[in-house]
Enzyme design. Sequence first.
Site, PDB file in Angstrom:
ATOM      1  N   THR A  33       0.864  -1.173   0.000  1.00 39.19           N
ATOM      2  CA  THR A  33       0.000   0.000   0.000  1.00 39.19           C
ATOM      3  C   THR A  33       0.904   1.227   0.000  1.00 39.19           C
ATOM      4  O   THR A  33       2.088   1.123  -0.333  1.00 39.19           O
ATOM      5  CB  THR A  33      -0.966  -0.062   1.209  1.00 39.19           C
ATOM      6  OG1 THR A  33      -1.896   1.023   1.125  1.00 39.19           O
ATOM      7  CG2 THR A  33      -0.253  -0.002   2.547  1.00 39.19           C
ATOM      8  N   ASN A  34       0.379   2.392   0.333  1.00 37.50           N
ATOM      9  CA  ASN A  34       1.204   3.606   0.366  1.00 37.50           C
ATOM     10  C   ASN A  34       0.677   4.548   1.440  1.00 37.50           C
ATOM     11  O   ASN A  34      -0.289   4.246   2.122  1.00 37.50           O
ATOM     12  CB  ASN A  34       1.225   4.275  -1.014  1.00 37.50           C
ATOM     13  CG  ASN A  34      -0.163   4.703  -1.453  1.00 37.50           C
ATOM     14  OD1 ASN A  34      -0.770   5.581  -0.871  1.00 37.50           O
ATOM     15  ND2 ASN A  34      -0.698   4.037  -2.483  1.00 37.50           N
TER      16      ASN A  34
END
Length: 228
Positions: A33-34
């Site tokens: 994810t980020n």
Amino acid sequence: IVAQFQPKVLAGQHVVVTAGPTFEALDPIRGITNHSSGKMGFSIARAARDAGAEVTLIAGPVHLPTPRGVRRVDVKSAQDMLGATLQAVQTAAIFVATAAVADWRPATHSEHKIKKDGSGKPPVLHFVENEDILLTVAQGARAKGGDLFCVGFAAESENLVEHAKAKRERKGIPLLVGNIGPLTFGQDHNSLLLVDAKGVRELPRAPKLTLARELVAEIAARVPEYVR
Ligand code: CTP
Ligand code: CA
């Protein structure tokens, strides 16, 4: 300023906003994810609602309350976000893509937790590229026919103006908004660069909700040429 005093420049329009990161599962407990917080997208959803729009907010995994009166669709992966978005934009006049969509997902999803095999060698991960949601929507019939005004966002770590101009043309969208660096994940303030066919304009550093209201006004001013 409070919601009810906002000019109703988007009265009756359906606005779709994507926000937050996506989560690309690797196995039942891991994924990539980020750091997107979703704050800018949620602020835009709120500002659009305050401008009288009917808002669908398609949110990746974020820890933010739903703005009152906004229809929220929670998604995890980029593929889920694409599906929810294609559905929602069918009736929309405006699409604002603020989500930090993962560019790649693991090529395979393991049904069970990937275990160390005792060899001391880490697993080799393979990735495939996710479909570009904004590009897909912007190339769809409603956007091409002038019924759907598409706005993109760009987070760049260098050469913002050049990258933002190139990105706007590559995506075939009338308006692209750049986050003026340094990358400010999770912060309540930001400054934005608006890039359209005519050129570049800066919205100076302000709280995200203030910027969102300014952006909504900018979008509303442009939409009459698109919405029939
Ligand atoms: N976007 C999208 N779907 C993707 C990737 C990006 O809808 N799979 C949208 C984002 O929501 C944003 C815009 O495209 O509005 C630009 O995203 P960005 O990551 O800056 O650009 P990319 O086209 O992915 O290029 P790169 O990351 O290589 O700079
Ligand atoms: Ca990207």
